[in-house]
Structures are given as C-alpha cells and as structure tokens.
Design a protein around this motif. Structure first.
Motif, mmCIF file in Angstrom:
data_model
loop_
_atom_site.group_PDB
_atom_site.id
_atom_site.type_symbol
_atom_site.label_atom_id
_atom_site.label_comp_id
_atom_site.label_asym_id
_atom_site.label_seq_id
_atom_site.Cartn_x
_atom_site.Cartn_y
_atom_site.Cartn_z
ATOM 1 N N PHE A 1 35.993 -58.767 -23.455
ATOM 2 C CA PHE A 1 34.776 -58.044 -24.063
ATOM 3 C C PHE A 1 34.162 -57.949 -22.640
ATOM 4 O O PHE A 1 33.877 -58.806 -22.099
ATOM 5 C CB PHE A 1 33.916 -58.689 -24.999
ATOM 6 C CG PHE A 1 32.780 -57.914 -25.311
ATOM 7 C CD1 PHE A 1 32.948 -56.938 -26.409
ATOM 8 C CD2 PHE A 1 31.468 -58.142 -24.754
ATOM 9 C CE1 PHE A 1 31.732 -56.022 -26.675
ATOM 10 C CE2 PHE A 1 30.518 -57.270 -25.089
ATOM 11 C CZ PHE A 1 30.544 -56.147 -25.893
ATOM 12 N N SER A 2 33.565 -56.819 -22.395
ATOM 13 C CA SER A 2 32.634 -56.506 -21.244
ATOM 14 C C SER A 2 31.688 -55.633 -21.696
ATOM 15 O O SER A 2 31.714 -54.732 -22.749
ATOM 16 C CB SER A 2 33.368 -55.922 -20.045
ATOM 17 O OG SER A 2 33.742 -54.682 -20.307
ATOM 18 N N ARG A 3 30.309 -55.727 -20.964
ATOM 19 C CA ARG A 3 29.194 -54.798 -21.115
ATOM 20 C C ARG A 3 29.443 -53.662 -21.493
ATOM 21 O O ARG A 3 30.082 -52.978 -20.786
ATOM 22 C CB ARG A 3 28.446 -55.116 -19.943
ATOM 23 C CG ARG A 3 27.059 -54.375 -19.837
ATOM 24 C CD ARG A 3 26.373 -54.442 -18.402
ATOM 25 N NE ARG A 3 25.998 -55.802 -18.292
ATOM 26 C CZ ARG A 3 24.563 -56.240 -18.644
ATOM 27 N NH1 ARG A 3 23.666 -55.142 -18.773
ATOM 28 N NH2 ARG A 3 24.204 -57.314 -18.706
ATOM 29 N N ASP A 4 28.939 -52.884 -22.560
ATOM 30 C CA ASP A 4 28.759 -51.719 -22.917
ATOM 31 C C ASP A 4 30.188 -51.197 -22.586
ATOM 32 O O ASP A 4 30.501 -49.863 -22.248
ATOM 33 C CB ASP A 4 27.972 -50.754 -22.132
ATOM 34 C CG ASP A 4 26.668 -51.094 -22.464
ATOM 35 O OD1 ASP A 4 26.336 -51.542 -23.723
ATOM 36 O OD2 ASP A 4 25.740 -51.218 -21.483
ATOM 37 N N MET A 5 31.329 -51.860 -22.948
ATOM 38 C CA MET A 5 32.716 -51.300 -22.794
ATOM 39 C C MET A 5 33.303 -50.084 -23.614
ATOM 40 O O MET A 5 34.171 -49.489 -23.204
ATOM 41 C CB MET A 5 33.569 -52.393 -23.122
ATOM 42 C CG MET A 5 33.911 -52.913 -24.493
ATOM 43 S SD MET A 5 34.935 -54.414 -24.622
ATOM 44 C CE MET A 5 36.468 -53.720 -24.033
ATOM 45 N N VAL A 6 32.585 -49.633 -24.436
ATOM 46 C CA VAL A 6 32.807 -48.528 -25.423
ATOM 47 C C VAL A 6 32.608 -47.225 -24.459
ATOM 48 O O VAL A 6 33.280 -46.307 -24.595
ATOM 49 C CB VAL A 6 31.979 -48.354 -26.621
ATOM 50 C CG1 VAL A 6 32.149 -46.949 -27.305
ATOM 51 C CG2 VAL A 6 32.283 -49.760 -27.397
ATOM 52 N N ALA A 7 31.782 -47.220 -23.547
ATOM 53 C CA ALA A 7 31.558 -46.186 -22.438
ATOM 54 C C ALA A 7 31.418 -44.928 -22.937
ATOM 55 O O ALA A 7 32.384 -43.892 -22.656
ATOM 56 C CB ALA A 7 32.546 -46.503 -21.447
ATOM 57 N N GLY A 8 30.678 -44.594 -24.153
ATOM 58 C CA GLY A 8 30.604 -43.139 -24.608
ATOM 59 C C GLY A 8 31.581 -42.681 -25.428
ATOM 60 O O GLY A 8 31.397 -41.643 -25.887
ATOM 61 N N ARG A 9 32.483 -43.587 -25.966
ATOM 62 C CA ARG A 9 33.477 -43.107 -26.711
ATOM 63 C C ARG A 9 33.188 -42.665 -28.250
ATOM 64 O O ARG A 9 33.502 -41.906 -28.663
ATOM 65 C CB ARG A 9 34.779 -44.112 -26.649
ATOM 66 C CG ARG A 9 35.641 -44.165 -25.456
ATOM 67 C CD ARG A 9 36.820 -45.455 -25.781
ATOM 68 N NE ARG A 9 37.689 -45.493 -24.541
ATOM 69 C CZ ARG A 9 37.207 -46.090 -23.607
ATOM 70 N NH1 ARG A 9 36.404 -46.813 -23.698
ATOM 71 N NH2 ARG A 9 38.187 -46.291 -22.504
ATOM 72 N N GLY A 10 32.304 -43.285 -28.604
ATOM 73 C CA GLY A 10 31.459 -43.032 -29.553
ATOM 74 C C GLY A 10 30.746 -41.614 -29.700
ATOM 75 O O GLY A 10 30.891 -40.943 -30.694
ATOM 76 N N PHE A 11 30.393 -41.162 -28.516
ATOM 77 C CA PHE A 11 29.774 -39.678 -28.486
ATOM 78 C C PHE A 11 30.959 -38.685 -28.411
ATOM 79 O O PHE A 11 30.843 -37.774 -28.886
ATOM 80 C CB PHE A 11 28.858 -39.806 -27.230
ATOM 81 C CG PHE A 11 27.775 -40.593 -27.390
ATOM 82 C CD1 PHE A 11 27.078 -40.852 -28.483
ATOM 83 C CD2 PHE A 11 27.324 -41.306 -26.358
ATOM 84 C CE1 PHE A 11 26.119 -41.808 -28.808
ATOM 85 C CE2 PHE A 11 26.058 -42.183 -26.545
ATOM 86 C CZ PHE A 11 25.492 -42.368 -27.732
ATOM 87 N N ILE A 12 32.120 -39.108 -27.540
ATOM 88 C CA ILE A 12 33.316 -38.318 -27.360
ATOM 89 C C ILE A 12 33.684 -37.764 -28.843
ATOM 90 O O ILE A 12 34.169 -37.050 -29.087
ATOM 91 C CB ILE A 12 34.143 -38.674 -26.358
ATOM 92 C CG1 ILE A 12 33.695 -39.286 -25.099
ATOM 93 C CG2 ILE A 12 35.529 -38.149 -26.328
ATOM 94 C CD1 ILE A 12 34.692 -39.928 -24.079
ATOM 95 N N ALA A 13 33.631 -39.102 -29.611
ATOM 96 C CA ALA A 13 34.426 -38.623 -31.037
ATOM 97 C C ALA A 13 33.497 -37.729 -31.740
ATOM 98 O O ALA A 13 34.103 -36.927 -32.468
ATOM 99 C CB ALA A 13 34.095 -40.462 -31.680
ATOM 100 N N VAL A 14 32.267 -37.498 -31.286
ATOM 101 C CA VAL A 14 31.611 -36.489 -32.408
ATOM 102 C C VAL A 14 31.916 -35.242 -31.572
ATOM 103 O O VAL A 14 32.241 -34.319 -32.467
ATOM 104 C CB VAL A 14 29.936 -36.635 -31.788
ATOM 105 C CG1 VAL A 14 29.076 -35.370 -32.578
ATOM 106 C CG2 VAL A 14 29.221 -37.820 -32.241
ATOM 107 N N ALA A 15 32.326 -35.257 -30.437
ATOM 108 C CA ALA A 15 32.978 -34.017 -29.907
ATOM 109 C C ALA A 15 34.289 -33.707 -30.485
ATOM 110 O O ALA A 15 34.418 -32.490 -31.040
ATOM 111 C CB ALA A 15 33.051 -33.902 -28.359
ATOM 112 N N ALA A 16 35.138 -34.855 -30.561
ATOM 113 C CA ALA A 16 36.488 -34.362 -30.963
ATOM 114 C C ALA A 16 36.504 -33.989 -32.266
ATOM 115 O O ALA A 16 37.297 -33.265 -32.633
ATOM 116 C CB ALA A 16 37.335 -35.811 -30.608
ATOM 117 N N ALA A 17 35.667 -34.690 -33.161
ATOM 118 C CA ALA A 17 35.722 -34.413 -34.709
ATOM 119 C C ALA A 17 35.054 -32.946 -34.851
ATOM 120 O O ALA A 17 35.617 -32.514 -35.543
ATOM 121 C CB ALA A 17 34.836 -35.445 -35.458
#
Lengths: 320, 353
Positions: free
Chosen positions: A225-241
C-alpha cells in the motif's frame, strides 16, 4: 511509425491493456450503478483507497487472502453506506460529501499506516497477493492465449463483474427498482418503493465494486500500500461509466479505452509523440460524448428523444 | 440566548462542527502519541511559535482564498463546479507561458498577466458552464474530466515549449522579474497576492450581496424554478457563474506562481482547487467568511507540519479533521432537531407572553 505499430500490436501490449484496465472496470461499474439510481458518485476514489489499505493490513495480520478480501469488501460497503447516510439521512449534498470522504480516506489510510508501522518505512509491508491464473485450453491458443491467459484472478473477476452488473440491473427486482428510482423517483415513490433505501443499496453495491478495484490495486497490481495509490482512478471511472452510458458493456468498453490509452502512453513515451496530449484525448472524448448525450435528451421533442434513447439502451444491453 | 442561537444558527452549527473536529483531533493524538500533552500543544500553538510559522499560514491561505471565493460563487448558484483544480493548474501554465514570453515594465506586466490569466480561466470555466446552461450537462462530470485535460495540456505546454533544461528537474523558465509579485515582509514569502486575494473576496461579497446579478445568482441557487418564473435569465446566470469561478480560480493559480514559486513547477495537480471546496464549505459560501476559513485551514496545515517536525503524530491527522469538519457542515440535517426544538419553544414562549 512502424516501430510504434510494432510495439503496439504486440502480445505484451494487449496483455498490459487488460492489466491496466482491471482497476478501472471495477470502480466504473460502481459509478454506473449509482448513476442508474440517479446519483453521481465521485467517492469511488476513497472507497478504493480504504479497501486497498484494509486488504493489505488484514492480509499481513491474518495471513489469509480470504479474510483480506472479506474485510476489504466490507470496508468498501461501509464507506458506500457512510456516503449514503450523510447524503440521504443527514441531507448533505452527495458531491460535497464524497469530496469529504475522499479526503478522509486519503488522510486516514496514511495516518493509520504510519501509526501501525510506527515509522516512515511503509513500503516494508509486503502484502499477500491474489494468484494469477492460467486458463486451461485457452492458454495454448497462439496470440489469443498469451493475451487472455495468465492474468491475475481479479482481472477475470472484473470481466465477470460486468456480467453480474448486467444481471443485477436488468434481471432482478432490485435492479428494476434502482432504474425506476433513477429515472423518476416520484413515480417510484408513488408505487411504494422506498427511494432512499434503494439509493442506499446502490451506493453499497458500488462499494463492493470499488472495493474489489482497490483490493486488486494493492494485492495484485502491486503487493503493497502506498500513499494515494488510487491516483485518480476513481475519477477516471466516472468518465468511463459516463462514456458507456452507465450500461454494462458500454462501461466495460469505456474502461478499456482508458486502459488502452494509458498503456499506449507508456509504450510511446520513448517515441517522438507528445504522450501528454495523447493522454488527454479520452477525457476530452468523454466531455464530447456527454455533451452529445445531453444534447439529445434536451432536444425540443424531449419526450420522444428520451424514449428512443432508452429503447436503444435495451438493445445494447441484450448484446453481451 | 435562545433567540441569539436561532438567529445565528448556521454559525453555531459551523462552530460546533469545528469544535467536534478539534475534539476528534485531540482524541486521536491521545491515542497515538507517546507524549500527548506536548503533541497537542505543538499542534494548537505551534503555528504561532515564530514569525516563519505565522507567515506560512498566510502563504498557504492565499491561493485557497482565490479558489474558495471562486467556488462560493458557483455553490451559491447550486453549481457544483469542481473544476477549480483544473482551472487553477492550466491557467497557471498558460499564464507562465505568457509571462515568460513577454517583457515590459512591471506596472504593465503584472496587470496584463492577471488579465490574461483571468480571461483564460474564465474561458476554461465557460466550457462546462455552456454545456450546463444549454443542454443541462452535469457540470460535475465535465469539470472532473476537464481537470485531467488541464493537467495533460498544461504538462504538454510547459514541458515541450517552456521547459528550463538547465534546471535539474521538470520546471518552466523563471518568470522575468517584472512578473514577480513582490514579497513585502522580510524573511517570509508573504506577497502582494494576499492583498489581491482579499480584494477579490471583498469584491465577490459586494457582487453577490449588493448587485442585481448577485441576487439573481443566489435566487437561482435557492430555487431555479422560482427564478425562471420570476423572470430571471437562468441561462445567463449559469454562464456568468462558471466564467467567474474559472476566472478567479485561474487567477489564483497564476498568483501562486508569481508570488511563491516564480516558475511553473507542478508536475501534478497541486490540490488547491480541492482545498477551495473545503474552505467554501467551512465559510458557508460567503466570500468574507471564506477568507477566515482559508486562514483557519492554513493554521491547521501549519499545525500539522509542526506535528510532523516535532512529534510522533503524522501530518495526515489534519486531513482527517478537515474532512470530519466539512462532513458535519455539509450535513444539513446535523443538529436540525435541536434547531426545530428551539423554534417550537420560542414560538410557545412568544404565544404565552
């Protein structure tokens, strides 16, 4: 140009696309199901981060992959439910509540990580990882085999989730309720549906999807696990959906488009192509697609436009 | 007392939320620190311990005042434009490009750069604004996407055309001296941007609460249907709100470069756009309170830095507190029962007397 084509049309490249797409498909499904219930969920970023963290910690302390998976999913569901509690019960705006929860996830995970490890050397925590998996017959087929076989098991779960999403949304009573609530909450309420509860369920399911994405990140994609490892994927997901119209197959394609572009930028970074610009293309495309969607819905003949729109949705949905 | 509480209930609620946040913080410190007393006093009083730390509070607050004020305007019209982050970033990149390629005396250069960056930021905000006003496209999603576009376009612009290859890392050329906002207190980095930020906040307050357009903006936020039937041009209001938000947030990005960094050195989105969301919420979307909220956030951040330097408590404590505070403030139903009870009690008292 030929070197570019060579490196892009290679087996490794397409293998990498699937690998990079996996942590996008999960949260995109999470965004999609909340969108179907009429909410925009930008909290997947936080959900993934919490689950990624919980998975790593539980796997280290219990040395059980199963418990790590369960705890991770539970943390995601809890987080989704918390967003629901603040939005539905305490009447917070869902966007602002999600921003707050994302901050909370970012802060809490690092805070706990430092407290647990008691120091700064946090990468020393080696997590268990989900196993890779060779598909028996498929792996021996040339070209297709090496691309599709040998992935982390979560990659296959991701593709399976697309199907699960389709079934839940279109073949179950809950799915029908979610769609009804999303399309017209007043009508849904008038036939006795508990709108808030259905929205809460949608958020909790999105927590499951987001959690799986987060778990894959820390326990498959890498093993820490590292700091902020999601790195915007949750926002990219909004785009993808959004790009996929929140439908199962569309969301999958949307996620894979982002996976493709992100992989391509790694491959072409050595060539003389401005990779920054290439990377911005899918986001621009999302804005354009979204504008076209809403322009169609907004057309003067609004009722007709809306009904044909949904007719097409049904049609698309039957394909996969 | 009751009457006072009811009259200022929003302020009371905010104060209670902040108090709860601080209590959580003390509790966490007691749980994790080996010398909790020291850590708590470092966190609470450390920010005032030296000129350097006090200056830090204002240095951190300056860009956040811009983004916070910008977002207050958007939020007052119920426009959840969360693209301040992108506007902040790309405007700073474009502004840097402009500043580096022009040269003139400072009294022309500085205003011109601010004008260019404000205009660009406004145009950037216009994209989601137009789509929202014309087609009802969700500004949340478009703004979120444009944040990424801003990042990559900004990186492209700086790294390909304005990169200083003499520097060891990815940064732009240094701004010419005529484009630097002067620092006016010795041994600190406090610069004229802080004055500019306060001027913008005061202007925004005047605009929102004392002009016709400001009234229209707030009406659209309260009730768009009422606004439309009352003859307000909602299309125009939404467009104006987005342009202003983009312009002010973008100008903030450029001011941060001109005052603090003096060259463009962000390889990632710097986060002040999201901080703006926090202070807009804590300041309850009132530009003048936002200034106070930004200074409060600066105080929290400096307290966190002091903790990191001088105790065994991680900096991230601050992120936990600030999210707890904004969660409680955004939760409109938080303490609403208490408020309702007070309203009833007061009404019965008045009826009896």
């Amino acid at each position: 140009m030929s070197t570019l084509l060579e490196s892009i049309f290679s087996v490794e490249f397409f293998f990498a696309v699937l690998r990079v797409s996996t942590p996008l498909i999960f949260p995109a499904l999470g965004v999609a199901i909340t969108a179907m219930s009429g909410n925009i969920n930008i909290g997947l970023e936080g959900i993934m981060l919490i689950a990624a963290f919980t998975g790593v910690i539980v796997s280290i302390y219990t040395e059980s992959l199963m418990l790590a998976l369960l705890a991770g999913v539970a943390s995601g569901v809890f987080f989704g439910a918390a967003l629901g509690y603040f939005h539905l019960k305490l009447k917070a705006d869902i966007i602002l509540a999600a921003v707050a929860l994302n901050f909370l996830a970012s802060g809490l995970t690092i805070f706990l990580l430092i407290v647990i490890t008691g120091g700064r050397n946090t990468s020393a925590l080696r997590s268990l990882t989900f196993p890779s998996f060779n598909i028996p017959v498929l792996q021996s087929i040339p070209v297709l085999g090496p691309i599709l076989s040998g992935h982390n098991i979560m990659t296959y779960v991701a593709f399976l989730s697309v199907f699960v999403y389709y079934v839940v949304l279109f073949k179950t009573p809950l799915g029908l309720r979610i769609r009804a609530v999303g399309q017209n909450p007043d009508a849904a309420r008038s036939v006795g549906i508990n709108v808030d509860r259905v929205k809460l369920y949608a958020l909790m399911i999105s927590g499951v999807f987001g959690a799986l994405g987060g778990l894959y990140l820390s326990m498959g994609y890498v093993s820490w696990f590292s700091r902020d490892m999601v790195a915007g994927r949750g926002f990219i997901a909004v785009a993808a959906a959004t790009m996929g119209g929140n439908l199962s197959f569309g969301t999958l394609l949307g996620s894979m488009l982002f996976g493709l572009v992100n992989t391509a930028t790694i491959y072409i970074s050595s060539l003389d192509i401005p990779s920054d610009l290439v990377q911005s293309i899918p986001y621009l495309a999302t804005v354009i697609v979204l504008a076209i969607y809403s322009a169609r819905n907004f057309a003067p003949r609004k009722r007709r436009a809306v009904s044909t729109h949904h007719g097409e949705n049904e049609h698309h949905e039957k394909k996969p | 007392m009751q009457r006072f509480l009811l009259k200022n209930f929003d302020a009371v609620r905010t104060a209670i939320a902040i108090l709860i946040g601080m209590l959580i913080c003390v509790l966490l410190i007691i749980l994790v620190s080996s010398s909790p007393g020291d850590s708590i006093s470092i966190f609470l009083f450390g920010p005032f311990s030296s000129q350097r730390t006090i200056a830090s509070i204002f240095e951190i607050a300056t860009p956040i005042i811009f983004t916070g004020v910008a977002l207050s305007i958007a939020f007052q019209a119920e426009q959840f434009y969360i693209g301040a982050e992108g506007a902040f970033y790309i405007t700073a990149a474009v502004g840097t490009a402009f500043a580096v390629s022009t040269s003139m005396p400072w009294f022309f250069h500085i205003p011109l750069i601010l004008l260019v960056s404000g205009t660009f930021g406004g145009l950037w905000g216009l994209i989601p604004g137009y789509l929202k006003a014309r087609f009802n496209t969700s500004e949340v999603v478009t703004a979120l996407m444009l944040n990424f576009v801003a990042l990559y376009a900004g990186l492209y612009l700086i790294n390909n055309f304005f990169r200083d290859r003499a520097a060891g890392f990815m940064v732009s050329f240094r701004l010419p001296e005529s484009a630097e906002l002067p620092r006016f207190i010795d041994r600190t980095r406090i610069h004229w941007g802080v004055v500019l930020a306060i001027v913008v906040a005061v202007w925004a307050y005047y605009f929102l609460y004392h002009t016709r357009t400001g009234y229209e903006i707030r009406t659209v936020g309260h009730n768009p249907k009422f606004a439309r039937f009352g003859g307000i041009n909602v299309f125009k209001v939404i467009i104006i709100v987005h342009i202003l938000t983009g312009a002010i947030a973008g100008m903030g990005g450029m001011v941060e470069i001109m005052g603090i960094h003096r060259r463009f050195n962000w390889q990632d989105l710097p986060g002040q756009g999201w901080d703006g969301v926090i202070v807009a919420i804590i300041g309850r979307m009132h530009p003048l309170y936002v200034v106070a909220a930004a200074i409060f956030l600066g105080y929290l951040r400096v307290g966190g830095q002091q903790l990191r330097l001088m105790s065994d408590v991680p900096f991230e404590l601050v992120l936990v507190i600030q999210s707890a505070i904004i969660l409680l403030i955004t939760a409109r139903a938080f303490l609403s029962q208490w408020e309702a009870r007070m309203v009833i009690r007061q009404a019965t008292e008045e009826a009896e007397s």
